[in-house]
Scaffold this motif. Structure first.
Motif, PDB file in Angstrom:
ATOM      1  N   GLY A 209     -10.910 -45.219 -46.671  1.00  0.00           N
ATOM      2  CA  GLY A 209     -10.962 -43.772 -46.377  1.00  0.00           C
ATOM      3  C   GLY A 209     -10.862 -43.280 -45.167  1.00  0.00           C
ATOM      4  O   GLY A 209     -11.692 -43.850 -44.199  1.00  0.00           O
ATOM      5  N   SER A 210     -10.599 -42.139 -44.833  1.00  0.00           N
ATOM      6  CA  SER A 210     -10.600 -41.486 -43.470  1.00  0.00           C
ATOM      7  C   SER A 210     -10.745 -39.879 -43.577  1.00  0.00           C
ATOM      8  O   SER A 210     -10.341 -39.397 -44.409  1.00  0.00           O
ATOM      9  CB  SER A 210      -9.162 -41.604 -42.911  1.00  0.00           C
ATOM     10  N   PHE A 211     -11.477 -39.487 -42.433  1.00  0.00           N
ATOM     11  CA  PHE A 211     -11.708 -38.025 -42.408  1.00  0.00           C
ATOM     12  C   PHE A 211     -11.405 -37.845 -40.691  1.00  0.00           C
ATOM     13  O   PHE A 211     -12.316 -38.417 -39.930  1.00  0.00           O
ATOM     14  CB  PHE A 211     -13.165 -37.988 -42.589  1.00  0.00           C
ATOM     15  N   VAL A 212     -10.538 -36.886 -40.669  1.00  0.00           N
ATOM     16  CA  VAL A 212     -10.059 -36.420 -39.331  1.00  0.00           C
ATOM     17  C   VAL A 212     -10.284 -34.887 -39.320  1.00  0.00           C
ATOM     18  O   VAL A 212      -9.558 -34.172 -40.100  1.00  0.00           O
ATOM     19  CB  VAL A 212      -8.927 -36.899 -38.797  1.00  0.00           C
ATOM     20  N   ILE A 213     -10.935 -34.155 -38.293  1.00  0.00           N
ATOM     21  CA  ILE A 213     -10.854 -32.748 -38.229  1.00  0.00           C
ATOM     22  C   ILE A 213     -10.196 -32.496 -36.737  1.00  0.00           C
ATOM     23  O   ILE A 213     -10.510 -33.448 -35.799  1.00  0.00           O
ATOM     24  CB  ILE A 213     -12.102 -32.069 -38.270  1.00  0.00           C
ATOM     25  N   ARG A 214      -9.563 -31.373 -36.299  1.00  0.00           N
ATOM     26  CA  ARG A 214      -9.219 -31.163 -35.050  1.00  0.00           C
ATOM     27  C   ARG A 214      -9.404 -29.581 -35.111  1.00  0.00           C
ATOM     28  O   ARG A 214      -8.880 -28.894 -35.748  1.00  0.00           O
ATOM     29  CB  ARG A 214      -7.577 -31.440 -34.909  1.00  0.00           C
ATOM     30  N   TYR A 215     -10.215 -29.252 -34.051  1.00  0.00           N
ATOM     31  CA  TYR A 215     -10.689 -27.927 -33.438  1.00  0.00           C
ATOM     32  C   TYR A 215      -9.823 -27.415 -32.338  1.00  0.00           C
ATOM     33  O   TYR A 215      -9.736 -27.876 -31.209  1.00  0.00           O
ATOM     34  CB  TYR A 215     -12.168 -27.782 -33.310  1.00  0.00           C
ATOM     35  N   GLU A 216      -9.104 -26.312 -32.536  1.00  0.00           N
ATOM     36  CA  GLU A 216      -8.376 -25.645 -31.476  1.00  0.00           C
ATOM     37  C   GLU A 216      -8.833 -24.212 -31.262  1.00  0.00           C
ATOM     38  O   GLU A 216      -9.145 -23.594 -32.221  1.00  0.00           O
ATOM     39  CB  GLU A 216      -7.089 -25.657 -31.761  1.00  0.00           C
ATOM     40  N   GLN A 217      -9.119 -23.645 -30.103  1.00  0.00           N
ATOM     41  CA  GLN A 217      -9.597 -22.425 -29.483  1.00  0.00           C
ATOM     42  C   GLN A 217      -8.327 -21.527 -30.068  1.00  0.00           C
ATOM     43  O   GLN A 217      -7.313 -21.531 -29.749  1.00  0.00           O
ATOM     44  CB  GLN A 217      -9.749 -22.437 -27.932  1.00  0.00           C
ATOM     45  N   PRO A 218      -8.789 -20.588 -30.929  1.00  0.00           N
ATOM     46  CA  PRO A 218      -7.861 -19.700 -31.193  1.00  0.00           C
ATOM     47  C   PRO A 218      -7.293 -18.549 -30.461  1.00  0.00           C
ATOM     48  O   PRO A 218      -8.209 -18.321 -29.389  1.00  0.00           O
ATOM     49  CB  PRO A 218      -8.462 -19.062 -32.463  1.00  0.00           C
TER      50      PRO A 218
END
Length: 228
Positions: A209-218
């Motif tokens: 199982g994998s969990f990935v998040i990517r945050y970008e400045q709006p």
């Protein structure tokens, strides 16, 4: 005055002796390897094919090259890659690839079941559908991750991964508004190694199982409504 200078030199030498000794121990037994590649093309006009100076961006010569240096010493490893695009070969993204520099370096250490890497690295979770960073030189593709990566193998058949970083985008340095920060965790469980009774089984079973998040400045834009 000469005697004072001589004393200072002795003190400096004594101060650096431990550093020199440590360096010799650190480098002793180490291994340095590397490779390099240079691809070059010469361009000429061909009126029958419609190839002119303008279609070639007025380039008569293109060259892509790289050189890798890898140092290993026991459980420690470090590497660096130098790249040059002078000019980038036809078909590559000319304005964003052109130039020379070091877009890839790393240092890593393995301590028992734990392996840690700092700097640039490539990683893939599972089949790569959720996360895959890789490099294909001939296609001009490289999305290595710059940050920290950890791999933990507590027992045979169990592999846990965690990472945080930003992906390469040509030569552009990281800024909060041009790239997102990638964070991810992954776990693989190879049942044939975990359960000894399944070691010789013809059926191979792996759960993961994998969990990935990517945050970008709006990119926030303000609109003003004028009411007449």
């Amino acid at each position: 005055m000469k005697k004072k200078n001589y004393s200072v030199r002795i003190l400096l030498l004594l101060a650096f002796l431990p550093v020199v000794s440590f360096t010799q121990d650190f480098l002793g037994g180490g291994k340095v390897t590397g490779n390099m590649q240079v691809d070059a093309q010469v361009y000429s006009e061909d009126s029958k094919l419609g190839i002119t100076d303008s279609t070639l961006n007025y380039k008569k010569f293109g060259m892509n090259g790289f050189a890798n240096i890898l140092y290993t010493n026991g459980d420690f490893k470090a590497g660096i890659r130098f790249e040059g695009y002078l000019n980038p070969l036809s078909g590559f993204d000319d304005p964003r690839y052109e130039g020379v520099g070091i877009p890839y370096w790393f240092a890593g250490y393995k301590l028992g079941a734990l392996e840690i890497t700092a700097g640039h690295f490539y990683e893939q979770f599972g089949s790569g559908l959720v996360l895959r960073s890789w490099e294909e030189w001939t296609l001009g593709y490289d999305n290595n991750i710059y940050g920290f990566n950890a791999k933990f193998t507590p027992v045979s058949g169990v592999t846990l991964k965690g990472l945080v970083g930003v992906q390469r985008y040509f030569w552009e340095p990281y800024e909060a508004n041009n790239r997102g920060i990638v964070r991810g965790m992954d776990g693989d469980f190879y049942l044939n190694d975990i359960f000894k009774g399944m070691t010789d089984a013809k059926t191979k079973i792996t759960l993961g199982g994998s969990f990935v998040i990517r945050y970008e400045q709006p990119d926030i834009k303000t609109f003003t409504r004028i009411v007449e």
